[in-house]
Write a protein that holds these residues in place. Structure first.
Motif, PDB file in Angstrom:
ATOM      1  N   ASN A 134       0.833  -1.217   0.000  1.00 26.68           N
ATOM      2  CA  ASN A 134       0.000   0.000   0.000  1.00 26.68           C
ATOM      3  C   ASN A 134       0.858   1.255   0.000  1.00 26.68           C
ATOM      4  OD1 ASN A 134      -2.434  -1.473   0.127  1.00 26.68           O
ATOM      5  ND2 ASN A 134      -2.209  -1.720   2.341  1.00 26.68           N
ATOM      6  N   ASN A 135       2.149   1.105  -0.315  1.00 25.84           N
ATOM      7  CA  ASN A 135       3.065   2.240  -0.281  1.00 25.84           C
ATOM      8  C   ASN A 135       2.919   3.123  -1.517  1.00 25.84           C
ATOM      9  OD1 ASN A 135       4.280   1.397   2.137  1.00 25.84           O
ATOM     10  ND2 ASN A 135       5.668   0.022   1.039  1.00 25.84           N
ATOM     11  N   ALA A 136       3.187   4.399  -1.340  1.00 25.14           N
ATOM     12  CA  ALA A 136       3.290   5.330  -2.461  1.00 25.14           C
ATOM     13  C   ALA A 136       4.747   5.417  -2.888  1.00 25.14           C
ATOM     14  CB  ALA A 136       2.777   6.705  -2.048  1.00 25.14           C
ATOM     15  N   ILE A 137       4.990   5.660  -4.176  1.00 20.67           N
ATOM     16  CA  ILE A 137       6.357   5.744  -4.696  1.00 20.67           C
ATOM     17  C   ILE A 137       6.512   6.970  -5.590  1.00 20.67           C
ATOM     18  CG2 ILE A 137       6.704   3.251  -4.570  1.00 20.67           C
ATOM     19  CD1 ILE A 137       6.271   3.122  -7.599  1.00 20.67           C
ATOM     20  N   GLY A 138       7.743   7.470  -5.693  1.00 22.68           N
ATOM     21  CA  GLY A 138       8.024   8.622  -6.544  1.00 22.68           C
ATOM     22  C   GLY A 138       8.406   8.194  -7.953  1.00 22.68           C
ATOM     23  N   PHE A 139       7.944   8.954  -8.945  1.00 23.18           N
ATOM     24  CA  PHE A 139       8.255   8.621 -10.343  1.00 23.18           C
ATOM     25  C   PHE A 139       8.179   9.875 -11.203  1.00 23.18           C
ATOM     26  CE2 PHE A 139       3.773   8.941 -10.350  1.00 23.18           C
ATOM     27  CZ  PHE A 139       3.276   8.968 -11.651  1.00 23.18           C
ATOM     28  N   PRO A 140       8.921   9.904 -12.331  1.00 28.43           N
ATOM     29  CA  PRO A 140       8.919  11.095 -13.179  1.00 28.43           C
ATOM     30  C   PRO A 140       7.745  11.110 -14.157  1.00 28.43           C
ATOM     31  CG  PRO A 140      10.454   9.496 -14.060  1.00 28.43           C
ATOM     32  CD  PRO A 140       9.878   8.883 -12.810  1.00 28.43           C
ATOM     33  N   THR A 141       7.206  12.291 -14.393  1.00 26.97           N
ATOM     34  CA  THR A 141       6.296  12.496 -15.520  1.00 26.97           C
ATOM     35  C   THR A 141       6.883  13.639 -16.346  1.00 26.97           C
ATOM     36  OG1 THR A 141       4.802  14.233 -14.704  1.00 26.97           O
ATOM     37  CG2 THR A 141       4.402  11.975 -13.925  1.00 26.97           C
ATOM     38  N   GLU A 142       6.266  13.950 -17.478  1.00 24.33           N
ATOM     39  CA  GLU A 142       6.781  15.045 -18.298  1.00 24.33           C
ATOM     40  C   GLU A 142       6.557  16.407 -17.655  1.00 24.33           C
ATOM     41  OE1 GLU A 142       2.575  14.426 -19.883  1.00 24.33           O
ATOM     42  OE2 GLU A 142       4.131  13.310 -18.825  1.00 24.33           O
TER      43      GLU A 142
END
Length: 371
Positions: free
Chosen positions: A47-55
């Motif tokens: 149920n963890n949130a994670i960081g990721f790139p978008t444009e």
């Protein structure tokens, strides 16, 4: 409570091939594929949130279908729970399988054709009693906001996990949005398990949010697609689009992020200068009036302001694309790394990308100086 060990996992956007109508990507780099699978498994199995790139900016992803996952987003950001989230999808196929088994309203068709994948968010109808979308995403409202990100890492993560993700910007609530993985780490280290590092974001401001369910349609948040582009591509029905400029009251429900609460604010005070020519007289007068001669001050300038002696001068660029790309990066740099006491920013015209840029600056600024 013990902190989480936050890992930064490198991924190469150029190693991901994901054409507009593809359902799954082709990945040509072993490390990138491995790290994407690690991140996808985190979304699927925890149920963890994670960081990721978008444009646009870095996002904080959790399953839009899972209450506990969405709660992790709010907790990590310390975000008010009545501020709805945008759902991110990897394909129209996924949208219809997972979220919305109906025809997308025709008013959106030309805009989707042109700007998806990309920084355009649309509002679709939502029945809270029957919807698979967590009520924490929609704040129990009868619409939900959705977009298909253009960044190959974002689309690949969502496609591989086959989970539509709720994803606000991956910053602590009220702080400037992150455009580098290190910005996410600065704000959320110890609060999330991992960040996918795909390099710098291209657009630099969040997506444009439009409401085609109302008559006339509305621009709820300016962003990476300009008002002029919406009118040009959308056709006759979008010509009378209403721009929602005011900030909602605390007790007022809102349909999308960015319409409520203070946003984009560094620790240092931000002062916005509008129509102040080359800036020299306005800056001089402000420093003298507020007795700031011995303070550490940054100046973020663009088209007309000149370097001011004794200040930390940063060039945002002259085009709308350059300014939007650099704005959050420099706000964070002078605040977090250079530890300035005050940030002065040159305002720009509210045309094309300028509407989104000035929307962010007006929210970040504690004081506005107009000539």
């Amino acid at each position: 409570m013990s902190l989480i060990n936050t890992k930064i996992l490198k991924v190469k956007p150029e190693a991901i091939i994901f054409d507009k109508n593809d359902v799954l990507p082709t990945i040509t780099n072993e490390e990138t594929e491995k790290n994407l699978n690690i991140a996808a498994n985190e979304l699927i199995n925890t149920n963890n949130a994670i960081g990721f790139p978008t444009e646009t900016v870095y996002g904080l992803a959790g399953s839009a279908l899972n209450d506990a996952s969405v709660k992790s987003i709010y907790k990590a950001k310390n975000r008010p729970a009545d501020n709805p989230l945008i759902v991110h999808i990897s394909s129209i196929d996924q949208l219809k399988r997972k979220l919305y088994n109906q025809e997308i309203p025709k008013i959106y068709q030309p805009l989707i054709e042109k700007f998806w994948p990309g920084p355009l968010t649309i509002l679709l109808p939502n029945n809270p009693k029957e919807s698979p979308i967590s009520s924490y995403v929609t704040a129990n409202q009868d619409t939900f906001a959705v977009r298909m990100p253009k960044h190959p890492v974002a689309r690949a993560l969502i496609a591989i996990s086959d989970i539509p993700v709720a994803a606000p910007s991956a910053n602590a609530s009220t702080k400037p949005s992150p455009t580098l993985a290190q910005h996410v780490y600065y704000d959320l280290n110890g609060k999330i398990p991992l960040i996918l590092d795909g390099g710098a974001c291209d657009v630099g401001v969040e997506s444009t949010v439009i409401d085609g369910l109302s008559n006339p349609p509305m621009l709820l948040r300016p962003g990476g697609i300009s008002l002029e582009q919406i009118k040009e591509v959308g056709g006759e029905i979008w010509k009378d689009i209403i721009v929602v400029k005011r900030t909602a009251e605390k007790s007022e429900p809102v349909k999308t992020p960015g319409m409520k609460y203070r946003h984009y604010s560094p620790n240092a005070k931000v002062v916005l200068f509008i129509n102040c020519k080359n800036g020299k007289n306005a800056i001089e007068e402000y420093i003298k009036k507020n007795q700031l001669q011995n303070k550490n001050i940054a100046l973020l300038k663009s088209k007309y302001f000149e370097d001011y002696p004794g200040l930390i001068n940063k060039n945002l660029g002259t085009s709308g694309h350059e300014i939007s790309h650099n704005l959050f990066k420099y706000l964070r740099e002078v605040d977090e790394e250079l530890k300035v006491d005050l940030i002065m920013v040159e305002g720009i015209d509210e045309t094309e990308e300028g509407l989104a840029i000035m929307n962010r600056l007006n929210k970040a600024a504690m004081e506005v100086i107009k000539n």
